[in-house]
Design an enzyme around this catalytic site. Structure first.
Site, PDB file in Angstrom:
ATOM      1  N   ASN A 187      61.969 -62.299 -75.248  1.00 43.45           N
ATOM      2  CA  ASN A 187      61.544 -61.234 -74.342  1.00 43.45           C
ATOM      3  C   ASN A 187      62.331 -61.202 -73.033  1.00 43.45           C
ATOM      4  O   ASN A 187      62.418 -60.158 -72.390  1.00 43.45           O
ATOM      5  CB  ASN A 187      60.039 -61.420 -74.068  1.00 43.45           C
ATOM      6  CG  ASN A 187      59.567 -60.697 -72.835  1.00 43.45           C
ATOM      7  OD1 ASN A 187      59.306 -59.506 -72.872  1.00 43.45           O
ATOM      8  ND2 ASN A 187      59.477 -61.408 -71.713  1.00 43.45           N
TER       9      ASN A 187
ATOM     10  N   TYR B 108      72.369 -51.610 -68.983  1.00 42.67           N
ATOM     11  CA  TYR B 108      71.090 -52.004 -69.606  1.00 42.67           C
ATOM     12  C   TYR B 108      70.884 -51.315 -70.962  1.00 42.67           C
ATOM     13  O   TYR B 108      70.527 -51.965 -71.945  1.00 42.67           O
ATOM     14  CB  TYR B 108      69.969 -51.621 -68.634  1.00 42.67           C
ATOM     15  CG  TYR B 108      68.573 -52.017 -69.055  1.00 42.67           C
ATOM     16  CD1 TYR B 108      68.161 -53.351 -68.990  1.00 42.67           C
ATOM     17  CD2 TYR B 108      67.647 -51.059 -69.471  1.00 42.67           C
ATOM     18  CE1 TYR B 108      66.859 -53.704 -69.345  1.00 42.67           C
ATOM     19  CE2 TYR B 108      66.358 -51.407 -69.828  1.00 42.67           C
ATOM     20  CZ  TYR B 108      65.967 -52.738 -69.762  1.00 42.67           C
ATOM     21  OH  TYR B 108      64.686 -53.083 -70.110  1.00 42.67           O
TER      22      TYR B 108
ATOM     23  N   TRP C 126      61.121 -50.156 -58.128  1.00 47.01           N
ATOM     24  CA  TRP C 126      61.892 -48.937 -58.427  1.00 47.01           C
ATOM     25  C   TRP C 126      60.945 -47.743 -58.563  1.00 47.01           C
ATOM     26  O   TRP C 126      61.203 -46.673 -57.993  1.00 47.01           O
ATOM     27  CB  TRP C 126      62.686 -49.145 -59.715  1.00 47.01           C
ATOM     28  CG  TRP C 126      63.577 -47.987 -60.072  1.00 47.01           C
ATOM     29  CD1 TRP C 126      64.831 -47.749 -59.587  1.00 47.01           C
ATOM     30  CD2 TRP C 126      63.272 -46.927 -60.978  1.00 47.01           C
ATOM     31  NE1 TRP C 126      65.333 -46.598 -60.143  1.00 47.01           N
ATOM     32  CE2 TRP C 126      64.398 -46.061 -61.006  1.00 47.01           C
ATOM     33  CE3 TRP C 126      62.178 -46.619 -61.770  1.00 47.01           C
ATOM     34  CZ2 TRP C 126      64.450 -44.919 -61.792  1.00 47.01           C
ATOM     35  CZ3 TRP C 126      62.230 -45.472 -62.566  1.00 47.01           C
ATOM     36  CH2 TRP C 126      63.356 -44.642 -62.563  1.00 47.01           C
TER      37      TRP C 126
HETATM   38  N1  LIG Z   1      58.785 -53.196 -67.671  1.00 48.71           N
HETATM   39  C1  LIG Z   1      59.304 -52.220 -68.379  1.00 48.71           C
HETATM   40  O1  LIG Z   1      59.073 -51.033 -68.106  1.00 48.71           O
HETATM   41  C2  LIG Z   1      60.191 -52.535 -69.563  1.00 48.71           C
HETATM   42  C3  LIG Z   1      60.573 -51.471 -70.384  1.00 48.71           C
HETATM   43  C4  LIG Z   1      61.376 -51.728 -71.477  1.00 48.71           C
HETATM   44  C5  LIG Z   1      61.789 -53.009 -71.740  1.00 48.71           C
HETATM   45  N2  LIG Z   1      61.421 -54.031 -70.919  1.00 48.71           N
HETATM   46  C6  LIG Z   1      61.887 -55.370 -71.261  1.00 48.71           C
HETATM   47  O2  LIG Z   1      60.793 -56.249 -71.332  1.00 48.71           O
HETATM   48  C7  LIG Z   1      61.228 -57.577 -71.079  1.00 48.71           C
HETATM   49  C8  LIG Z   1      60.303 -58.199 -70.055  1.00 48.71           C
HETATM   50  O3  LIG Z   1      60.460 -57.513 -68.828  1.00 48.71           O
HETATM   51  P1  LIG Z   1      59.289 -57.328 -67.755  1.00 48.71           P
HETATM   52  O4  LIG Z   1      59.097 -55.890 -67.563  1.00 48.71           O
HETATM   53  O5  LIG Z   1      58.136 -58.187 -68.107  1.00 48.71           O
HETATM   54  O6  LIG Z   1      60.035 -57.836 -66.437  1.00 48.71           O
HETATM   55  P2  LIG Z   1      60.017 -59.214 -65.665  1.00 48.71           P
HETATM   56  O7  LIG Z   1      61.171 -59.164 -64.723  1.00 48.71           O
HETATM   57  O8  LIG Z   1      58.658 -59.487 -65.127  1.00 48.71           O
HETATM   58  O9  LIG Z   1      60.285 -60.288 -66.821  1.00 48.71           O
HETATM   59  C9  LIG Z   1      61.546 -60.737 -67.224  1.00 48.71           C
HETATM   60  C10 LIG Z   1      61.463 -62.244 -67.332  1.00 48.71           C
HETATM   61  O10 LIG Z   1      62.670 -62.754 -67.907  1.00 48.71           O
HETATM   62  C11 LIG Z   1      63.020 -63.913 -67.209  1.00 48.71           C
HETATM   63  N3  LIG Z   1      64.459 -64.145 -67.302  1.00 48.71           N
HETATM   64  C12 LIG Z   1      65.449 -63.318 -66.873  1.00 48.71           C
HETATM   65  N4  LIG Z   1      66.627 -63.874 -67.103  1.00 48.71           N
HETATM   66  C13 LIG Z   1      66.404 -65.086 -67.674  1.00 48.71           C
HETATM   67  C14 LIG Z   1      67.235 -66.139 -68.106  1.00 48.71           C
HETATM   68  N5  LIG Z   1      68.565 -66.066 -68.008  1.00 48.71           N
HETATM   69  N6  LIG Z   1      66.662 -67.243 -68.660  1.00 48.71           N
HETATM   70  C15 LIG Z   1      65.319 -67.329 -68.763  1.00 48.71           C
HETATM   71  N7  LIG Z   1      64.480 -66.360 -68.347  1.00 48.71           N
HETATM   72  C16 LIG Z   1      65.013 -65.260 -67.804  1.00 48.71           C
HETATM   73  C17 LIG Z   1      62.604 -63.641 -65.770  1.00 48.71           C
HETATM   74  O11 LIG Z   1      62.464 -64.858 -65.046  1.00 48.71           O
HETATM   75  C18 LIG Z   1      61.293 -62.909 -65.969  1.00 48.71           C
HETATM   76  O12 LIG Z   1      60.195 -63.811 -66.024  1.00 48.71           O
HETATM   77  C19 LIG Z   1      62.687 -57.471 -70.642  1.00 48.71           C
HETATM   78  O13 LIG Z   1      63.538 -57.768 -71.726  1.00 48.71           O
HETATM   79  C20 LIG Z   1      62.823 -56.014 -70.262  1.00 48.71           C
HETATM   80  O14 LIG Z   1      64.144 -55.560 -70.385  1.00 48.71           O
HETATM   81  C21 LIG Z   1      60.629 -53.830 -69.844  1.00 48.71           C
END
Ligand SMILES: NC(=O)c1ccc[n+]([C@@H]2O[C@H](COP(=O)([O-])OP(=O)(O)OC[C@H]3O[C@@H](n4cnc5c(N)ncnc54)[C@H](O)[C@@H]3O)[C@@H](O)[C@H]2O)c1
Length: 252
Positions: free
Chosen positions: A90, A156, A197
């Protein structure tokens, strides 16, 4: 795999916040031991505390894209728990929302490094164990911006399209070992990644974004539930799928 089978031991990356934390908690609620992986120890400890402590969750603070880091963490998990049934890959970043001309080399490279190389290294860490068990599920978190074109997603969007394709290829390569792989693709969910954002959108734009989701914006738990379903026996005939978890965003 029987319809009623549930994962006993899982790895969730990006588990210190947002969708990853909700996923770790969902798996614990399903009776699973979770290795919660993230960049920083403190948020992971918070996730563990929310889950009720060390019996349910162990943590590993590391960079998923660092060579060998995930291998070592998964090996330690398997040494302690005897197996690894599920990976929810994730963790992901979106450091710069920009078009091609504005995207910096640094943002481009870091987005590819974490969203694709990190995914690859996470999957490669669990696959040998899953092959030995003849059982395993992988759920990779893509995004609707890997399914449809969206403004200012130059780095992205392509990485998330890559996540979707990576999961499809895993599904084909490893089905014979009893391993399934799928991607889940959220639209807007309010988390650390999107909150600032969304709040900084000009007046009226946030309303348009919300209106593009017939069911409204999502919650981390909505995505976590999809990851759980795709990791249980109830989805045993589903592999190679890119599941939109998006409140109707792509249908709209
Ligand atoms: N929030 C949204 O609207 C949305 C929409 C589509 C996809 N996503 C995807 O969902 C996933 C989770 O995102 P979120 O919204 O919970 O955001 P978030 O920023 O809260 O979570 C992302 C997590 O990934 C961890 N992370 C980042 N780089 C890392 C690395 N190199 N090693 C270990 N951990 C790492 C961060 O510490 C963070 O805890 C992501 O892949 C994001 O692209 C989110």
């Amino acid at each position: 795999m029987s319809e009623s089978s549930l994962p006993k031991v899982a790895v969730v990356t990006g588990a210190g916040s947002g969708i990853g934390r909700a996923t770790a908690l969902r798996f614990v609620r399903g009776g699973c031991h979770v290795l919660a992986v993230g960049r920083r120890a403190e948020p992971l400890a918070e996730t563990a505390a929310l889950a009720g402590g060390a019996a349910q969750v162990t943590t590993a603070a590391l960079d998923i894209a660092e060579p060998g880091a995930m291998d070592a963490a998964v090996q330690a998990l398997v040494a302690a728990q005897g197996r690894v049934d599920a990976l929810v890959a994730n963790a992901g970043i979106n450091p710069q929302r920009a078009d091609a001309l504005e995207t910096t080399d640094e943002a481009w490279e870091e987005t590819l490094r974490i969203n694709l190389t990190g995914l690859h290294r996470s999957c490669r860490a669990v696959l040998p164990h899953m092959i030995a068990q003849k059982y395993g599920t992988i759920v990779a978190t893509g995004s609707v911006s890997g399914q449809v074109g969206m403004a200012e997603r130059c780095a992205y969007g392509p990485t998330k399209a890559g996540v979707i394709q990576y999961a499809r290829n895993l599904a084909i390569d490893y089905a014979r070992h009893g391993i399934r792989a799928n991607s889940i693709n959220p639209a807007f969910v309010v988390t650390d990644m999107t909150r600032g954002w969304l709040e900084s959108r000009p007046e009226g734009v946030l309303d348009q974004i919300v209106a593009a989701h017939p069911l409204g914006l999502g919650k981390p738990e909505d995505v976590a539930n999809a990851a759980w379903f795709l990791s249980t026996g109830e989805s045993r005939w589903i592999t190679g799928v890119d599941l939109s978890v998006d409140g109707g965003f792509t249908a709209h």
